[in-house]
Design an enzyme around this catalytic site. Sequence first.
Site, PDB file in Angstrom:
ATOM      1  N   PHE A 223       0.865  -1.193   0.000  1.00 41.03           N
ATOM      2  CA  PHE A 223       0.000   0.000   0.000  1.00 41.03           C
ATOM      3  C   PHE A 223       0.893   1.230   0.000  1.00 41.03           C
ATOM      4  O   PHE A 223       1.787   1.374   0.854  1.00 41.03           O
ATOM      5  CB  PHE A 223      -0.889   0.002   1.244  1.00 41.03           C
TER       6      PHE A 223
ATOM      7  N   ASP B 186     -27.917 -20.504 -11.097  1.00 33.84           N
ATOM      8  CA  ASP B 186     -26.538 -20.203 -10.686  1.00 33.84           C
ATOM      9  C   ASP B 186     -25.624 -20.189 -11.907  1.00 33.84           C
ATOM     10  O   ASP B 186     -26.069 -20.035 -13.060  1.00 33.84           O
ATOM     11  CB  ASP B 186     -26.097 -21.226  -9.616  1.00 33.84           C
TER      12      ASP B 186
ATOM     13  N   ASN C 112     -14.680 -15.603  -7.149  1.00 36.46           N
ATOM     14  CA  ASN C 112     -14.142 -16.930  -6.861  1.00 36.46           C
ATOM     15  C   ASN C 112     -12.626 -17.077  -6.899  1.00 36.46           C
ATOM     16  O   ASN C 112     -12.135 -18.201  -7.048  1.00 36.46           O
ATOM     17  CB  ASN C 112     -14.765 -17.944  -7.820  1.00 36.46           C
TER      18      ASN C 112
ATOM     19  N   SER D 261     -18.409 -15.241  -2.161  1.00 32.25           N
ATOM     20  CA  SER D 261     -17.043 -15.279  -2.659  1.00 32.25           C
ATOM     21  C   SER D 261     -16.521 -16.679  -2.380  1.00 32.25           C
ATOM     22  O   SER D 261     -15.974 -16.941  -1.312  1.00 32.25           O
ATOM     23  CB  SER D 261     -16.192 -14.223  -1.938  1.00 32.25           C
ATOM     24  N   GLY D 262     -16.795 -17.597  -3.322  1.00 34.98           N
ATOM     25  CA  GLY D 262     -16.458 -18.992  -3.083  1.00 34.98           C
ATOM     26  C   GLY D 262     -17.037 -19.400  -1.740  1.00 34.98           C
ATOM     27  O   GLY D 262     -16.341 -19.944  -0.888  1.00 34.98           O
TER      28      GLY D 262
ATOM     29  N   ASP E 205     -18.198  -9.640   5.247  1.00 35.73           N
ATOM     30  CA  ASP E 205     -17.716  -8.527   6.059  1.00 35.73           C
ATOM     31  C   ASP E 205     -18.737  -7.400   6.043  1.00 35.73           C
ATOM     32  O   ASP E 205     -19.691  -7.417   5.266  1.00 35.73           O
ATOM     33  CB  ASP E 205     -16.349  -8.048   5.552  1.00 35.73           C
TER      34      ASP E 205
ATOM     35  N   ASP F 136     -19.521 -22.485   1.149  1.00 36.34           N
ATOM     36  CA  ASP F 136     -19.854 -23.542   0.188  1.00 36.34           C
ATOM     37  C   ASP F 136     -20.045 -24.878   0.902  1.00 36.34           C
ATOM     38  O   ASP F 136     -20.480 -25.844   0.295  1.00 36.34           O
ATOM     39  CB  ASP F 136     -18.747 -23.678  -0.864  1.00 36.34           C
TER      40      ASP F 136
ATOM     41  N   GLU G 231     -39.937 -36.871   1.659  1.00 39.68           N
ATOM     42  CA  GLU G 231     -38.978 -35.765   1.830  1.00 39.68           C
ATOM     43  C   GLU G 231     -39.609 -34.442   1.390  1.00 39.68           C
ATOM     44  O   GLU G 231     -39.411 -33.401   2.025  1.00 39.68           O
ATOM     45  CB  GLU G 231     -37.710 -36.035   1.009  1.00 39.68           C
TER      46      GLU G 231
HETATM   47  C1  DGJ Z   1     -18.996 -20.413  -5.617  1.00 36.63           C
HETATM   48  C2  DGJ Z   1     -20.285 -20.245  -4.867  1.00 36.63           C
HETATM   49  O1  DGJ Z   1     -20.046 -20.195  -3.499  1.00 36.63           O
HETATM   50  C3  DGJ Z   1     -21.226 -21.369  -5.233  1.00 36.63           C
HETATM   51  O2  DGJ Z   1     -22.399 -21.273  -4.483  1.00 36.63           O
HETATM   52  C4  DGJ Z   1     -21.511 -21.306  -6.700  1.00 36.63           C
HETATM   53  O3  DGJ Z   1     -22.208 -20.127  -7.005  1.00 36.63           O
HETATM   54  C5  DGJ Z   1     -20.215 -21.386  -7.478  1.00 36.63           C
HETATM   55  N1  DGJ Z   1     -19.267 -20.397  -7.036  1.00 36.63           N
HETATM   56  C6  DGJ Z   1     -20.464 -21.193  -8.951  1.00 36.63           C
HETATM   57  O4  DGJ Z   1     -19.325 -21.130  -9.673  1.00 36.63           O
END
Ligand code: DGJ
Length: 727
Positions: free
Chosen positions: A276, A362, A476, A523-524, A530, A544, A610
């Site tokens: 920075f 998605d 991601n 974000s993945g 945050d 995830d 179910e």
């Molecule tokens: C990461 C996300 O956390 C998942 O839920 C999904 O949207 C994938 N990316 C898709 O690439």
Amino acid sequence: MAILVNDNKIFTLNTKNTTYQMYVNEDGILFHSYYGAKMEYSDLSYASHKNGWMASFSANPKGKRYSHNHTSEELSCFGVGDFRLSALALVNHDGTIGAEPVYHSHKVVKGKYQIKGLPAFYGDEGETLVITLKDKAYDVYFHMYYGVLEEYDLITRAMVVENKTDSEIKLNKALSMSLDLVSGSYDMIHFHGAHMRERQLERTRITHLTSTVSSVRGASSHMQNPFVIVCDKGANEEYGSAYGIGLVYSGNFVISAEKDQHETTRIVAGINPECFEYTVFPNDTFETPEVALVYSNEGFGKLSNNYHKAIRNNLCRGKYKYTRRPVLINNWEATYFDFNADKLVSMANDASALGVELFVMDDGWFGHRDDDHTSLGDWFVNEKKLQGSLENLVKRINSLGMQFGIWFEPECISEDSELFRAHPDYRFAIPNRDPQESRQQYVLDMSRKEVRDNIYDQMVKVLESANITYLKWDFNRHITDLYSVALPKERQGEIYHRYMLGVYELLERITQKFPDILFESCSGGGGRFDMGMLYYMPQVWTSDDSDAIDRLKIQYGTSFAYPVRTMGAHVSVCPNHGNARVTPLKTRGNVAYFGTYGLELDITKMTSEEKQEIKRQIAEFKEYYDLIQFGDYYRLLSPFTPEESRYCAWETVKADGSEALVCTVAYESKCTVPPELLKVKGLIPNKMYRINDSEEKYLGSALMNIGFWLDYDHVSYPSRLYHITLA
Ligand code: DGJ
């Protein structure tokens, strides 16, 4: 009045239960006196370190009455004799290093301040104090912002550096705060993790070594969260002093604490100074992100509750701040990239019959993306895959009585994309070096307006082409190969922060343009969970990892700062795709209730039994919606201390104590299990209650001091809900 200023320049910030005090000494230095439990007004300046025992500076023949290394200053600066953690490292226009800020002026303003281009808590009911300091030698000003939201014991800080000299200055470090706790010994609780293992609680002692959580990933990250608690050694959920320190920022950050040679604990927090270096031109300013502080002398429960309320009421914005959010089904774990319109519609068809309200398509609908190697940046519909236009698909879903949502990853680009072929310089890459690939993709240089405009225009086109009411904004990978063609070589140290400013600007534009869309940050999973992101998007995909048992720790850790209402949580299939664990559907539902509750599985493959359970869950979730989403949340039994109980338990209580919902999940199975009593919180002591409409009545204080017997189900990972109501 939350902010009091007296003639001797003593500045006192009062919240409902806390007091923060500073004063200006004879030499114009802004000293910190006190932060902690609320007090009647009194001059507390005696409590700050004024005179160090090391006389080297204090014996200065010029009569200086302080040494920067031994005092507690609101703005600790590198280069002028403070050798501890500092908040500011400045290079003046002539190349000299350091600043010695002294009092210049101050003002108190009604309402909580906002920061140019950055997320921040807001509120007309709040108050703002701005103390302007000026360097003794140069025309550089430091506007110290203090925001107060009394009701939630929330005090925020930020700093604006203003260059009034006639040439440029450089910031090598510009943190949002330094805070000295003059006495006491403290622990730091932080929330580390990984992809699919976010926000795991860890507690360490703050010693004379520096304890640091940080990120240099260009995102707040899965690995560390920009939130810590600094607390007494004995502090727990109910007792003890605890300071919450949370950054309202989503990029590179640092929060550090250490004990100095006087045993004072200094805490600093802000943008990570690693890589920075920011140039501030004449008559220009630099704004730090905001840090949000909450103090509690009633342990972590109270501290979390205040963050939850402040985030819900004074950070999240938009249509879905208070209104009930639709129950959604997302096709990711059901299909991954392998879908077409018919498959999605048949899932939507089955889901709508059970009460699901929103269908989310998605990753994989755009360009020619059938796996994760291609098409990021090509935000136009793959009509072959969708068997026609997006509008047509959305109409089919809408005709089932369901809303439609869509996934984007606006900040990334694939090499195999039209965008890359047209604009190879849009991604971060260092000339003459092959950039690092991660998930077969690269990061766009969001510091550049033309890059943001390109993505914005593409997104608007898609969003206007059909009736879309939800958007999942994913990210991601992390930033590497930092180099922007838009900046000269001597200003490359600005990029990480400019990237974040660019992302925030794009988010602001899109969210304002589509005020009816519900935005979910991702974000993945939970790699950017945050307070910065929550200003733009009121919910975040927590992880995830959708396994209900792993989620106990992830959601428990997340709950220290962030309210249930912000946590994306879905019921997914078993065996779980991440860890192959099999858990009862009921347990998966109960865990997802204490989040946004949605589904992420191929509903067409579920048995009718179910499906009936899902239908029941949706109805039950809706019944408890307000209690869960807006009640006071209490952690009862921690999944991080299995030696204390084999249960994880938590509770949400109506503010007036008249109703509560407790959830338990047993995450360990044993052949012989001693029965357990569970104590709850927040009830009215002298009122009688029933549990799940029981015949038996319980006194509120008995439930809080003795507890009630937990039921035991003879299955793996059983879960129960206990609805506690006034008898
Ligand atoms: C990461 C996300 O956390 C998942 O839920 C999904 O949207 C994938 N990316 C898709 O690439």
